[in-house]
Write an enzyme that holds these catalytic residues in place. Structure first.
Site, short mmCIF file in Angstrom:
data_model
loop_
_atom_site.label_atom_id
_atom_site.label_comp_id
_atom_site.label_asym_id
_atom_site.label_seq_id
_atom_site.Cartn_x
_atom_site.Cartn_y
_atom_site.Cartn_z
N MET A 1 -13.63 -1.96 -72.67
CA MET A 1 -14.57 -1.09 -72.04
C MET A 1 -14.09 -0.61 -70.69
SD MET A 1 -16.88 -1.38 -69.41
CE MET A 1 -17.70 0.06 -68.88
N PRO A 2 -13.27 -1.35 -69.97
CA PRO A 2 -12.90 -0.88 -68.64
C PRO A 2 -12.31 0.53 -68.68
CG PRO A 2 -12.12 -3.11 -68.96
CD PRO A 2 -12.60 -2.61 -70.30
N VAL A 3 -12.76 1.35 -67.73
CA VAL A 3 -12.18 2.68 -67.56
C VAL A 3 -11.74 2.82 -66.11
CG1 VAL A 3 -13.53 3.74 -69.41
CG2 VAL A 3 -14.40 3.80 -67.08
N GLU B 1 -9.36 2.62 -71.04
CA GLU B 1 -9.10 4.04 -70.84
C GLU B 1 -8.68 4.21 -69.40
OE1 GLU B 1 -9.18 6.55 -73.08
OE2 GLU B 1 -9.75 5.15 -74.67
#
Length: 146
Positions: free
Chosen positions: A1-3, A40
């Protein structure tokens, strides 16, 4: 999930920017125990005429000041809530070091902002992360304890 969105003045060599993406992604994956396929990371290059440094367009500042002394790369990240302060501090330190080395900018000028997303307010494919990833997150916690 980290962006992570890496903001920088246009004009850096393309290969350096691609390496910035690679190394930032690897650091986030290792520090946050996040699968690479869930990360991402992208670079936003800003036209120096449209970035202000001290109230003056960067294009004018760079005509008089070396890029190393003028540019202020900005990294904005969104991470799911629940990361430890130690993890956040490590992310800040590592991304600062990567950015300074690859872009040859003054480490003191780099800014990093981390925003937290509550799982009920982060959607994945139209479903809140709290619902979609509940089982996956529980399994990951179990694996980290072993």
């Amino acid at each position: 999930m980290p962006v992570a969105n890496l903001h920088v003045l246009a004009g850096h060599p393309r290969e350096k920017l691609k390496q910035w993406i690679r190394e930032t992604s690897q650091a986030l994956s290792e520090i946050l125990a996040a699968p690479l396929d869930r990360l991402e990371v992208w670079v936003t290059e800003i036209d120096p005429e449209l970035w202000g440094i001290g109230g003056i367009p960067a294009s004018e500042v760079l005509a008089q000041t070396p890029r190393h002394d003028a540019e202020m790369p900005f990294i904005r990240m969104v991470l799911m809530e629940g990361r430890t302060s130690e993890q956040l501090h490590r992310v800040i330190g590592e991304l600062n070091a990567i950015t300074a080395r690859l872009l040859a900018v003054d480490a003191e000028r780099i800014r990093i902002y981390i925003a937290h997303a509550h799982p009920d307010r982060w959607g994945i494919g139209g479903v809140p992360a709290s619902v979609r990833r509940a089982a996956e997150l529980a399994a990951r916690k179990t694996n980290n304890k072993q």
